[in-house]
Design an enzyme around this catalytic site. Structure first.
Site, PDB file in Angstrom:
ATOM      1  N   TYR A  27      21.413 -68.624  12.537  1.00  0.00           N
ATOM      2  CA  TYR A  27      22.448 -67.653  12.118  1.00  0.00           C
ATOM      3  C   TYR A  27      23.018 -67.912  10.717  1.00  0.00           C
ATOM      4  CZ  TYR A  27      26.102 -70.597  14.594  1.00  0.00           C
ATOM      5  OH  TYR A  27      26.939 -71.566  15.046  1.00  0.00           O
ATOM      6  N   GLU A  28      23.752 -66.945  10.235  1.00  0.00           N
ATOM      7  CA  GLU A  28      24.257 -66.950   8.847  1.00  0.00           C
ATOM      8  C   GLU A  28      23.116 -67.079   7.838  1.00  0.00           C
ATOM      9  OE1 GLU A  28      27.004 -65.925   9.122  1.00  0.00           O
ATOM     10  OE2 GLU A  28      27.882 -66.841  10.896  1.00  0.00           O
ATOM     11  N   GLY A  29      22.025 -66.393   8.114  1.00  0.00           N
ATOM     12  CA  GLY A  29      20.855 -66.459   7.234  1.00  0.00           C
ATOM     13  C   GLY A  29      19.921 -67.531   7.739  1.00  0.00           C
ATOM     14  N   ARG A  53      28.293 -70.376   5.711  1.00  0.00           N
ATOM     15  CA  ARG A  53      27.101 -71.210   5.572  1.00  0.00           C
ATOM     16  C   ARG A  53      27.453 -72.687   5.455  1.00  0.00           C
ATOM     17  NH1 ARG A  53      23.027 -67.204   1.977  1.00  0.00           N
ATOM     18  NH2 ARG A  53      22.572 -65.940   3.811  1.00  0.00           N
TER      19      ARG A  53
END
Lengths: 598, 598
Positions: A440-442, A296
């Site tokens: 992406y990545e949450g 993140r």
């Protein structure tokens, strides 16, 4: 062809003058990195970024990756060669433990370098970027044997890594995942299932790919409490570290995406693939978050990276393109028209991006320093305080810097007029590449929920209270400074709005949790504004000190910081009022309609 | 594959209940269009949009246009066939004067229909869209002979049209243009030069293409005072209207663009092409603005159109995709997770788009009615008032609806998570297509300057004063209505901010024109917020009246309007405060840096 120049002077100003990098030289990682060494490393990174990575960016986008019938994937022309140079220069292991072949340098330095490289070629840098996330997970959760087996070659970049989380029916809600793991007599597992959106899942850069795969062990509890993380190599590795047979994992297809064409986004099929449990059984989520948190921060940096290169090109175009005359009279009377940088609306775009980028750079490095302290300090209170702030700021960095990074790419593209819409000018690529970082990545809505639903309240609000105290005391202690008042006044107003929003959640989310959800994205951006404003106050102050001490030739650089700080406070910071109003509007009208009414 | 359903019920509500369409039946164009006829036409348009245009949208994007070695261009599979149906149904001439083969129906009705068709296939609809702009220019500025020669076949869609303004070195600043026109003995001209970014410049849809080309007659004054507009057909046309030889105009290449791949964006080369002066010599700018103003309204509509289809797909996905549980407890306990429409942050996205789209639709139709009144009323005062408001609102519609249209496409894409980034889902196309609308027909920064620098002050501020009076009186007259107060309060606050910003310009732009330029984009958005808020107040009121009269089965529709209006006032309208603060920040810090400091 787009241009790129690494902003080394700005990075050094932040590290040395704003954040006091030298104050950290009691930490092991910092012992070898005097300011001279830092500067030399940044210069090397900028040369590699400008001369090797950047020239492949547009061509990589246009060519994309190709999957062949046998499931192998070829990356764009020049990518492998550039990666080989990256690998051979040891960049991948810059901040990795020397025990596994890394250089053991500060994560802060890694962060500074990562900005340049992602600006120059985001798609290419994702291959080593994912490897670093996988290294972090194995380093923290692996057994000594696992670390010895996997980390040295990954640190050296001879093997790369991936994160395998998403399945067609589940992304955010990993509790739904179906990939299964069947225990074998030798302690290993057979992994079967399908994963999608696997960045760098298959490619031609490395001799092996170490997949970290979330799966459910037969008989495990339902939901997230029953998922485990596995190491699943593309090729088996024997006890001497030699690469052997292909494992039961293959790339079924690659996705046609909006951007990051140079990175292969794969559907990965696991068919009784041999895997090794990483960390505790059914503790997969925890292990995953180790790499996820690292990822993140990296994605937040991508937001800044694309914003920076898009900005640089917009500046270049605004200086070259002549069109119309300045409202205040011709500025280039010898030409048929003035360069468009004379027009206020073009300035508005450039100043807005500049003001946010420079603060974002400072905030990334400020956060990276927290990571170094959290990992390396021998003072438990310092470690905890740093870890608290890093955890608090991670969703803010990811969510805010990628939202604004995309916005900035769009704004920079707009400076080009019609040319911005034509692919050969490269501005479209920045927009298309930047878009993924919000997802992406949450996805950023998840970042906002992480901030509001998890980080705010954790340990009784310890992190956020410490942060409010720090920023509040900073403003208070400079309240009577004539030179600092223009900055602390705006910052204090922003902090007040942020505290009011926090208070509003405390008073209203208990009776209806939708009140927290409804305000989460606005709250995240409100937090980001304060965090960036805090950086601007500190940058303005550092610049004032440099000027007071006689800055010589660099005086203009520090004077410009004052102007940009003022612009931030006048034009960007007032957004906190709007964000607070939206938080305080609550969830009633937002949630009132039936689903059919949309 | 994306979905699309034309929002006929909403259009009818706006036309009949909000704007009082029937009140205009004294205008000639409205005489034949009773509410029944309007509804029938909208239903036909929706069928054609949903069943014929929409299925070609994604495939058209993926296939794109192809230029062949001989300079001819092939449009994507199915486009020609769909265009033929469009042409044969007479849609192109819906609002064109019957004298030239049009149906002479209201421009308002054309506008309603255009929304659906651009939602369904923006790239395809640009071919007839540009033709309509060219028709408008010839209709207003052409001689009787020119009108008779060109308009019937264009109105019938047998020939299409284009606008040729931009050259490689000039877009906004048309005074720099170099394409030259040499007078011939027969009164025609020979046109030579290169034009770029020519939408629909070459294609396979029509038997002729009528290019309207800005050029400079030999010996004409420098700058914009020396440019003239010419009719330059692809094929010559004899006095009987028969198409003859190729003219000296050809497509040199087509651009690789970020989006609208189904539309051919051409480099057009003019090599002693025969052209005919349209309108006055050296009066090209005025003639151009006739088609430009028409085109700007069309482009504003594209913003709404893409926003609407992106929204519809986000709603569909949010209802189908299950992931996580509602914060207030499971809503679909029989499933493994709830549909994501239960999550407040998803609602935030959907409600924000919905609230802006429905107001944007009303504002487009409100403005289109002004156009009908301006063209057809026999009351001079009414004509002038309508023309004033249309002129004032044109940059607002173009600038605001395309900025937000793009933002909405991005927000809708975000609802899809990773799937939104994959081309086959279609959300990327909406984002890429919507992007151009912010750029072409005058980049949005130019719209803002048009509003602030030209429209505000024209005729002593007559238009803006009339508008402020209308909105102010609306609020005042409903001040004591309990049911309307929630809406007029927010609107009045917005209006006050807008008036304060206007006053600030009056007080500060004279001494430094950069103060106007620096605030222009924020002012335009501030204006847009008030204009949309005014629509919401009227929609809420109309819905209340329907409910009071007993709405039967449609009660939910009108109740939902109240909720959405409230959401707009609570969540969207507060942005006026921020916009005002930015306007009032002035230009000092924005303009202070030297060009080298960026």
């Amino acid at each position: 062809m787009p241009i790129y120049k690494a902003p080394v002077q700005d990075t050094l100003f932040i590290l040395n003058d704003v954040l006091g990098y030298e104050r950290y030289n009691n930490l092991p990682a910092f012992s070898e990195t005097s300011p001279d060494v830092v500067e030399a490393i940044l210069e090397e990174a900028s040369k590699f970024s400008e001369n090797t990575l950047h020239p492949l960016n547009l061509s990589g986008d246009q060519e994309g990756c190709v999957r062949h019938e046998d499931g192998s994937v070829t990356t764009p022309k020049g990518f492998k060669d550039a990666y080989d140079q990256y690998r051979d220069s040891g960049w991948l292991g810059l901040a990795v433990d020397p025990e596994y072949g890394g250089q053991g340098l500060p994560y802060t330095l890694h962060t500074a370098v990562a900005e340049y490289m992602s600006s120059a070629n985001m798609a290419l840098m994702m291959y080593p970027g994912l490897t670093q996330g996988a290294i972090a997970a194995i380093y923290v959760h692996g057994t000594a044997e696992q670390k010895a087996r996997w980390l040295p070659n990954m640190t050296a970049g001879v093997w790369t890594g991936t994160m395998n989380l998403t399945e067609p029916h589940c992304g955010t809600d990993l509790g739904l995942l179906r990939t299964k793991a069947v225990r074998q007599k030798d302690g290993s597992f057979k992994i079967s299932g399908q994963k999608i959106f696997i960045s760098a899942g298959e490619h031609d850069m490395s001799e092996n790919i170490v997949h970290l795969v979330l799966a459910r062990i037969e008989g495990a509890p339902e939901g997230v409490k029953g998922i485990s993380l596995f190491i699943v190599p593309k090729h088996s590795v024997d006890d001497s570290g030699n690469v052997g047979d292909r494992n039961g994992v293959s790339c079924g297809s690659i996705e046609e995406k909006m951007g990051i064409h140079g990175n292969s986004t794969c559907v990965m099929n696991y068919d009784d693939a041999t895997g090794y449990l990483l960390g505790e059984e059914n503790g997969g989520l925890k292990a995953m978050f180790t790499m996820m948190n690292e990822a993140r921060l990296g994605v937040g940096m991508q937001g800044l990276s694309i914003s920076e290169i898009a900005y640089q090109n917009a500046v270049s175009y605004a200086n070259e393109r002549i069109q119309g005359r300045a409202l205040t009279g011709p500025k280039a009377p010898e030409k048929k028209a003035d360069p468009i940088i004379v027009h206020p609306d073009i300035r508005r775009v450039l100043m807005t991006i500049k003001a946010r980028n420079e603060a974002a750079r400072a905030l990334m490095l400020w956060s990276a320093l927290k990571s170094d302290v959290a990992h390396q300090s021998d003072n438990e209170a310092d470690k905890q305080a740093a870890d608290d702030l890093l955890g608090l700021m991670t969703p803010v960095l990811k969510g805010v810097l990628t939202d604004t990074g995309f916005d900035h790419a769009v704004m920079a593209q707009q400076v080009y007029g019609g040319h911005g819409y034509i692919e050969e000018w490269g501005m479209s690529q920045f927009v298309r590449d930047a878009r993924i970082a919000m997802i992406y990545e949450g996805a950023n809505g998840i970042q906002a929920l992480d901030l509001v639903g998890r980080k705010l309240g954790s340990n009784g609000g310890r992190a956020v209270q410490a942060y409010f105290k720090e920023v509040g005391e900073y403003c208070e202690s400079r309240r009577d400074s004539e030179t600092m008042a223009p900055f602390t006044k705006g910052l204090k107003k922003g902090l007040n709005d942020l505290q009011a929003a926090t208070m509003w959640f405390m008073q209203n989310a208990m009776k209806n949790p939708d009140n927290a959800g409804a305000g989460s994205t606005d709250y995240m951006h409100l937090f980001g504004l304060v965090a960036l404003g805090y950086m601007w106050a500190q940058m303005a102050e550092a610049a004032q000190i440099k000027l007071a001490n006689g800055a010589g030739d660099a005086a203009a650089f520090y004077e410009n910081k004052q102007v940009t700080a003022r612009f931030f406070m006048e034009r960007v910071m007032p957004e906190t009022t709007l964000r607070l109003a939206r938080v305080q509007a609550g969830s009633e009208s937002m949630m009132a309609l039936e689903a059919e009414a949309f």
